[in-house]
Design a protein around this motif. Structure first.
Motif, short mmCIF file in Angstrom:
data_model
loop_
_atom_site.label_atom_id
_atom_site.label_comp_id
_atom_site.label_asym_id
_atom_site.label_seq_id
_atom_site.Cartn_x
_atom_site.Cartn_y
_atom_site.Cartn_z
N UNK A 1 0.85 -1.16 0.00
CA UNK A 1 0.00 0.00 0.00
C UNK A 1 0.90 1.24 0.00
N UNK A 2 0.54 2.22 -0.79
CA UNK A 2 1.30 3.46 -0.88
C UNK A 2 1.27 4.21 0.45
N UNK A 3 2.30 4.99 0.70
CA UNK A 3 2.39 5.77 1.94
C UNK A 3 1.24 6.77 2.02
N UNK A 4 0.72 6.93 3.22
CA UNK A 4 -0.37 7.86 3.43
C UNK A 4 0.16 9.27 3.65
N UNK A 5 -0.61 10.28 3.24
CA UNK A 5 -0.23 11.66 3.56
C UNK A 5 -0.28 11.88 5.07
N UNK A 6 0.33 12.96 5.55
CA UNK A 6 0.28 13.23 6.98
C UNK A 6 -1.16 13.47 7.41
N UNK A 34 -3.71 9.07 -1.76
CA UNK A 34 -2.66 9.40 -2.74
C UNK A 34 -2.94 8.80 -4.11
N UNK A 35 -3.37 7.53 -4.14
CA UNK A 35 -3.52 6.84 -5.43
C UNK A 35 -4.93 6.96 -6.01
N UNK A 36 -5.93 7.20 -5.13
CA UNK A 36 -7.32 7.25 -5.60
C UNK A 36 -7.90 5.88 -5.88
N UNK A 37 -7.22 4.82 -5.44
CA UNK A 37 -7.66 3.45 -5.71
C UNK A 37 -8.15 2.77 -4.43
N UNK A 38 -9.12 1.85 -4.54
CA UNK A 38 -9.53 1.08 -3.37
C UNK A 38 -8.44 0.07 -3.02
N UNK A 39 -8.40 -0.34 -1.76
CA UNK A 39 -7.39 -1.27 -1.27
C UNK A 39 -8.09 -2.38 -0.51
#
Length: 67
Positions: A1-6, A34-39
């Motif tokens: 999973x991409x890193x989350x914003x603060x 960040x990605x706009x995608x579901x996880x």
């Protein structure tokens, strides 16, 4: 999973679906900020399994069980 914003966190529902929480706006979303995608976590808590067991899925879709 991409890193989350603060000031963002995430949580996982019993069905394995991940949602994201903005601490700043106190809102949630199914889409990664960040990605706009579901996880999906790949783990599912099922009521028909013994207590403490979960079902997981490999990237290829094969199921396995976790205690």
């Amino acid at each position: 999973m991409a890193e989350l914003p603060s000031r963002w966190t995430h949580a996982v529902r019993a069905d394995g679906r991940v949602f994201f929480i903005s601490e700043r706006t106190r809102t949630t979303t199914w889409l990664h900020p960040r990605t706009g995608l579901p996880v999906n976590s790949g783990h599912v808590t099922r009521s028909d399994l013994p207590q403490g067991w979960e079902e997981g899925y490999t990237p290829e879709g094969a199921s396995y069980y976790i205690e």
